[in-house]
Design a protein around this motif. Structure first.
Motif, PDB file in Angstrom:
ATOM      1  N   VAL A  90      -0.571   8.819   9.652  1.00  0.00           N
ATOM      2  CA  VAL A  90      -1.065   7.824   8.698  1.00  0.00           C
ATOM      3  C   VAL A  90      -0.677   6.437   9.194  1.00  0.00           C
ATOM      4  O   VAL A  90       0.487   6.182   9.521  1.00  0.00           O
ATOM      5  CB  VAL A  90      -0.494   8.061   7.291  1.00  0.00           C
ATOM      6  CG1 VAL A  90      -1.118   7.074   6.294  1.00  0.00           C
ATOM      7  CG2 VAL A  90      -0.753   9.493   6.830  1.00  0.00           C
ATOM      8  N   GLU A  91      -1.644   5.531   9.221  1.00  0.00           N
ATOM      9  CA  GLU A  91      -1.440   4.192   9.764  1.00  0.00           C
ATOM     10  C   GLU A  91      -0.726   3.292   8.750  1.00  0.00           C
ATOM     11  O   GLU A  91      -1.287   2.335   8.224  1.00  0.00           O
ATOM     12  CB  GLU A  91      -2.782   3.569  10.145  1.00  0.00           C
ATOM     13  CG  GLU A  91      -2.661   2.269  10.902  1.00  0.00           C
ATOM     14  CD  GLU A  91      -3.994   1.559  11.049  1.00  0.00           C
ATOM     15  OE1 GLU A  91      -4.026   0.537  11.738  1.00  0.00           O
ATOM     16  OE2 GLU A  91      -4.989   2.007  10.454  1.00  0.00           O
ATOM     17  N   THR A  92       0.548   3.592   8.492  1.00  0.00           N
ATOM     18  CA  THR A  92       1.288   2.808   7.511  1.00  0.00           C
ATOM     19  C   THR A  92       1.833   1.507   8.074  1.00  0.00           C
ATOM     20  O   THR A  92       2.299   0.651   7.325  1.00  0.00           O
ATOM     21  CB  THR A  92       2.449   3.632   6.933  1.00  0.00           C
ATOM     22  OG1 THR A  92       3.174   4.252   8.014  1.00  0.00           O
ATOM     23  CG2 THR A  92       1.943   4.704   5.992  1.00  0.00           C
ATOM     24  N   GLY A  93       1.796   1.326   9.413  1.00  0.00           N
ATOM     25  CA  GLY A  93       2.322   0.103   9.997  1.00  0.00           C
ATOM     26  C   GLY A  93       2.559   0.256  11.485  1.00  0.00           C
ATOM     27  O   GLY A  93       2.084   1.205  12.123  1.00  0.00           O
ATOM     28  N   GLN A  94       3.339  -0.656  12.034  1.00  0.00           N
ATOM     29  CA  GLN A  94       3.564  -0.717  13.470  1.00  0.00           C
ATOM     30  C   GLN A  94       4.228   0.539  14.016  1.00  0.00           C
ATOM     31  O   GLN A  94       3.865   1.027  15.092  1.00  0.00           O
ATOM     32  CB  GLN A  94       4.428  -1.946  13.811  1.00  0.00           C
ATOM     33  CG  GLN A  94       4.935  -2.020  15.236  1.00  0.00           C
ATOM     34  CD  GLN A  94       3.860  -2.301  16.263  1.00  0.00           C
ATOM     35  OE1 GLN A  94       2.671  -2.285  15.947  1.00  0.00           O
ATOM     36  NE2 GLN A  94       4.258  -2.544  17.491  1.00  0.00           N
ATOM     37  N   PHE A  95       5.190   1.089  13.295  1.00  0.00           N
ATOM     38  CA  PHE A  95       5.928   2.215  13.859  1.00  0.00           C
ATOM     39  C   PHE A  95       5.142   3.513  13.765  1.00  0.00           C
ATOM     40  O   PHE A  95       5.220   4.354  14.664  1.00  0.00           O
ATOM     41  CB  PHE A  95       7.317   2.288  13.228  1.00  0.00           C
ATOM     42  CG  PHE A  95       8.143   1.092  13.612  1.00  0.00           C
ATOM     43  CD1 PHE A  95       8.735   1.023  14.857  1.00  0.00           C
ATOM     44  CD2 PHE A  95       8.250   0.001  12.776  1.00  0.00           C
ATOM     45  CE1 PHE A  95       9.444  -0.099  15.267  1.00  0.00           C
ATOM     46  CE2 PHE A  95       8.952  -1.129  13.156  1.00  0.00           C
ATOM     47  CZ  PHE A  95       9.552  -1.189  14.411  1.00  0.00           C
ATOM     48  N   ALA A  96       4.344   3.667  12.731  1.00  0.00           N
ATOM     49  CA  ALA A  96       3.419   4.800  12.692  1.00  0.00           C
ATOM     50  C   ALA A  96       2.405   4.687  13.827  1.00  0.00           C
ATOM     51  O   ALA A  96       2.027   5.694  14.455  1.00  0.00           O
ATOM     52  CB  ALA A  96       2.712   4.843  11.347  1.00  0.00           C
ATOM     53  N   THR A  97       1.973   3.463  14.112  1.00  0.00           N
ATOM     54  CA  THR A  97       1.013   3.238  15.192  1.00  0.00           C
ATOM     55  C   THR A  97       1.622   3.583  16.552  1.00  0.00           C
ATOM     56  O   THR A  97       0.979   4.217  17.407  1.00  0.00           O
ATOM     57  CB  THR A  97       0.539   1.775  15.182  1.00  0.00           C
ATOM     58  OG1 THR A  97      -0.080   1.491  13.915  1.00  0.00           O
ATOM     59  CG2 THR A  97      -0.454   1.506  16.299  1.00  0.00           C
TER      60      THR A  97
END
Length: 399
Positions: A90-97
């Motif tokens: 899930v693309e919740t932010g920079q660290f998920a990315t």
């Protein structure tokens, strides 16, 4: 000679990690290094391996690597999966990315559920994606518990229910790097298969240690997984750890510090630690809202107790503001990452911090807003003070 002017007093490190290291932990790490093949080291190692289980709230193995949390990300993937396996993220932010990018680099096929970076992972969206996967091609669901870049948390117990409701056998993997020791976390009770974390945030240590809690299901998956692994092999670690040793040179100094960190968390009481972080998050948001600025996390359900990301008004650069605060008040605030660069600054309120530290940090932000000419209403610090006083009175009344 340096032209830098010395700033008196202590530096306010209000980034969301690495967090300030308490003097007690610094002193513990200053002990003389011992032979890592000795019984004294094995005794230390077993104490910390068993101790960290109490922070994850697990009876399953927890593996310690001399690495950042990124190493634990990779270990989670390569030990349980095979080339071409699909993973749901899930693309919740920079660290998920970044975790998604890693999965693609090592030969996995990530399915990335998009968000606007202003919310946590939605359990309903995960459940829908899993129900569409009738062939069970998705082998793992990977979620960041607390997205450090955005200040949004996800509710892992709800995501576990989503997997169960979908009747899907995928492994559940959770990044707890900026949540462990800050937010309530229950590896066993919530049915998590792989939980990963790092030393430099809620555990109050310098960077350099990562932690991986693994379920029996994850260990079983590791038997047939075919991604290549050597240094990151769980099995090698578990075999050596059983007698208190490591298959390579361990980070002895950090282990000394970890033992003290675990002791300190239990001396305060984990429930008290979590309540303190919640209190500081509420106080920080009260200040931001009073200033008339906008918290990046747009849904209160997902507010983080560990970090608050603040949107700058149009025409004002967050990095320019951060530099002004550092120069004038000796305080470091977190930068905006990736698509948020220059648009947000982050206030870390995690780790070994207390009410007065938070009040000092918020005072620095409010004075910085004034110096930078950022449009805002006054009284944010007063609002934060009222929130902390209210919470303190509530605790006293219940005692």
């Amino acid at each position: 000679m340096s032209n830098t002017t010395r700033q008196p007093g202590r530096h306010f490190l209000q980034i969301p990690g690495p967090t300030p290291v308490p003097e007690r932990i610094i002193q513990a790490m200053a002990r003389t290094i011992i032979d890592h093949r000795s019984q004294a080291f094995a005794d230390l190692s077993l104490r910390v391996i068993n101790g960290i289980k109490t922070i994850f709230k697990t009876k399953q193995p927890v593996i310690l690597y001399p690495s950042s949390g990124t190493g634990a990300w990779e270990a989670a993937l390569v030990n349980t999966l095979s080339p071409g396996d699909k993973v749901l993220m899930v693309e919740t932010g920079q660290f998920a990315t970044l975790w998604k990018d890693m999965a693609a680099k090592i030969g996995l096929v990530p399915e990335f559920l998009p968000t606007d970076w202003r919310t946590g992972a939605e359990a309903d969206a995960i459940e829908s994606a899993l129900k569409r996967d009738t062939a069970h091609e998705i082998k793992a669901v990977c979620v960041v518990h607390n997205e450090t870049a955005t200040g949004c948390r996800s509710w892992i117990q709800d995501i576990r229910k989503a997997l169960d409701a979908a009747g899907h056998p995928a492994l559940l993997m959770v990044d707890t790097i900026s949540s462990l020791g800050c937010l309530d976390y229950r590896h066993d009770e919530w049915g998590v298969d792989v939980s990963i974390s790092g030393s430099q945030k809620g555990l109050m240590l310098p960077p350099g240690l990562s932690f991986t809690a693994v379920s029996e299901k994850a260990l079983e998956a590791a038997k047939s997984a075919s991604l290549q692994r050597s240094y990151w092999s769980w099995q090698d670690m578990i075999v050596s750890n059983a007698s208190g040793f490591f298959p390579f040179t361990p980070a002895t100094g950090l282990l000394y510090g970890l033992e003290t960190a675990i002791t300190m968390l239990h001396e305060e009481g984990l429930d008290n630690v979590f309540a303190r972080h919640e209190r500081h998050g509420r106080a920080t948001r009260a200040a931001v809202e009073t200033w008339g600025l906008e918290v990046l996390c747009r849904d209160p359900k997902y507010y983080s107790p560990a970090v608050t990301s603040v949107l700058m008004p149009e025409g004002h650069n967050a990095d320019t503001f951060r530099a002004l605060v550092l120069e004038n008040f000796n305080m470091s605030l977190g930068t905006g990452l990736n698509r948020l660069s220059g648009k947000v600054f982050r206030i870390g309120h995690l780790g070994d911090t207390n009410d007065l530290t938070i009040m000092g940090a918020l005072s620095g932000v409010e004075m910085g807003l004034e110096l930078a000419g950022v449009p805002h209403a006054k009284g944010g610090v007063t609002a934060a003070m009222a929130e902390i006083t209210r919470a303190t009175n509530q605790v006293r009344a219940a005692a």
